[in-house]
Motif scaffolding. Structure first.
Motif: not given
Length: 514
Positions: A245-247, A250, A252, A270, A430, A432, A434, A440-441, A489
């Motif tokens: 997903f995009a920070a 949100g 996908d 995106h 998830r 996420e 940026d 990415a997280t 995380h």
């Protein structure tokens, strides 16, 4: 309706095209008024000569409710509409057919100018393509390309019967689409649209539009052409689909191939990079797929054993599990309700004829919805019960989880993409990213099947490509939520390799505390 088409009393174009209006005439052919559609769903009733507003019909966001309904003695023709929109259409045709611009490039130009699309939002590539592929702007309307009749469809001389089985009629919300052959397409001249485009452009555009529509029909009806699967990612190498997903908003990200024919690479992008396209936007940036996928898989193979207090978390989750007796009672009750609904549906199909089945369609639709809800409930209860092992203590179960995860590294080496994606859905909560920095997280969890008493290989095998596994072992579905224990995380930072600025950057994973 076919008789009205042939007499010119009705137009084969069901929706008024962008930049056009509908001119209504009396039974003797005299212009009466014009109906103009607005972007918010309303309609303006205008005078046919001065285009002054007579009345406003409908309400914003109300759909077709309150719209003008054509009378039987009236005739209707398509005419050019608002001047600003007609200029937009003419520019689109000129850019595409004379300057050879594509839909995405034209959409970017219109969005930069602040011009709104027919829906009142930004332009997408497909919206532009639907305009320069519409023959109405060349002075001819095209209809009857698709049929969705339940019992009959329009024919040249008389209605033609549609052959649909009773089960399809009883269960489908709308009849399935059937693409008519080109010989049955209905071309209708629109005399008031003849001068909409300059003559040299009309001849060129109409020929190309006919070729595009014919090639599209041939491709859809070619038995050797590979059909699109309902599951678009069944064998896809994009294993992070549905997890990435995009920070910024949100939304996908989806997989895409980019580059020339000799150097094509996989990326994630995106969805707004395609719809509502705007050049230079952060959402247009691409995320290299291979580097991020390797980082997430490596993280999944390392973290479960390194996560702090894993044993204590497993013991706490097992101790706090729901009561087994209450879960078994709920499971038995749900199974009885599901079987009762199945018997009721079977009885309806055995006793009702075609006419009665059509009347019973709303009832069958409601029963199917109840059955799907019960199946979901049964699967959740089954997963919860399968975690329980009455012959083992909580400490033994925790030791089994740690031992099982220790062998996960070796089992992930040669897994196919479909199965690996299914395993990732169980471990990865998830990802996420940026879109500006491409950092990415990743959020990891312990899946419920890790506590199951069966073999781990049975848990890894079922996937969307293995229906037998789903039917035989529904409780082993790795995508099931059930009992979830969050592990940690992690940050996957987008960094260039040390001392190198020419090669593509890679991901360097760094964990941080949850």
């Amino acid at each position: 309706m076919m008789h009205a088409f042939k007499q010119g009393r009705n137009c084969v174009t069901s929706r008024t095209p962008y930049g056009c209006d509908r001119l209504y005439l009396t039974s003797d052919g005299k212009p009466s008024f014009v109906i103009r559609n607005l972007a918010d769903g309303r309609q303006h009733k205008l005078t046919h000569d001065t285009k002054e507003i007579i009345d406003t019909l409908g309400r914003a966001g109300g759909g077709v409710k309150g719209h003008y309904r054509k009378q039987k003695d009236e005739q209707v023709l398509i005419v050019s509409g608002e001047q600003a929109k007609t200029e937009v259409v003419r520019e689109i045709f000129d850019l595409h057919y004379n300057q050879h611009w594509g839909g995405k490039r034209i959409a970017d130009l219109l969005n930069r100018r602040g011009i709104l699309s027919p829906t009142g939002k930004g332009w997408s590539q497909r919206q532009v393509e639907s305009i320069y592929e519409n023959p109405i702007y060349c002075g001819v309307a095209l209809g009857q390309r698709i049929s969705q009749g339940i019992y009959y469809r329009r024919g040249e001389q008389h209605p033609e019967a549609v052959d649909l089985d009773a089960k399809t009629l009883a269960n489908c919300h709308v009849a399935p689409k059937q693409h008519r052959p080109p010989a049955e397409w209905l071309w209708q001249e629109q005399p008031l649209m003849k001068g909409f485009l300059p003559e040299p452009l009309v001849t060129k555009a109409r020929q190309e539009i006919e070729n595009v529509l014919l090639e599209r029909w041939q491709r859809r009806n070619d038995p050797t052409c590979q059909k699109r699967s309902t599951n678009k990612h069944k064998d896809s190498p994009y294993i992070l689909t549905g997890l990435l997903f995009a920070a910024q908003d949100g939304e996908d990200l989806s997989g895409v191939m980019c580059g020339n024919e000799k150097h094509r690479k996989r990326y994630y992008r995106h969805r707004k990079g395609n719809a509502n396209y705007r050049k230079g936007s952060i959402l247009n940036r691409l995320i290299p797929a291979e580097a991020l996928e390797k980082a997430v898989v490596a993280l999944m193979r390392e973290v479960p054993l390194d996560a702090p207090m894993l044993r204590d978390r497993v013991l706490q989750a097992i101790t706090d599990r729901p009561s087994t007796d209450a879960s078994r009672r709920q499971l038995a009750e749900a199974q009885r309700e599901r079987d009762a609904i199945a018997k009721r549906v079977q009885l309806i199909f055995q006793t009702f004829d075609d006419a009665d089945l059509a009347d019973a369609k709303p009832v069958l639709k409601g029963l199917n919805a109840q059955a799907r809800a019960l199946e979901h409930r049964i699967a959740e209860l089954t997963r919860a019960l399968e975690i329980v092992d009455v012959d083992s203590t909580p400490e033994e179960l925790a030791d089994r989880v740690i031992e099982r995860l220790s062998g996960l590294d070796a089992q992930l080496v040669n897994l196919p993409a479909a199965t690996l994606r299914n395993v990732l859905k169980a471990f990865v909560e998830r990802v996420e990213v940026d879109m500006e920095t491409k950092n990415a997280t990743v959020t990891l969890r312990l899946p419920p099947w890790a506590l199951h008493s069966g073999d781990l290989a049975m848990c890894l095998a079922p996937s969307s490509a293995s229906s037998t596994g789903h039917e035989t072992h529904p409780g082993h579905d790795v995508s099931g939520r059930g009992l979830v224990i969050h592990l940690t995380h992690a940050d996957c930072r987008y960094l260039h390799k040390a001392g190198c600025t020419t090669v593509p950057p890679c991901y360097d994973c760094r964990r941080r505390a949850a």
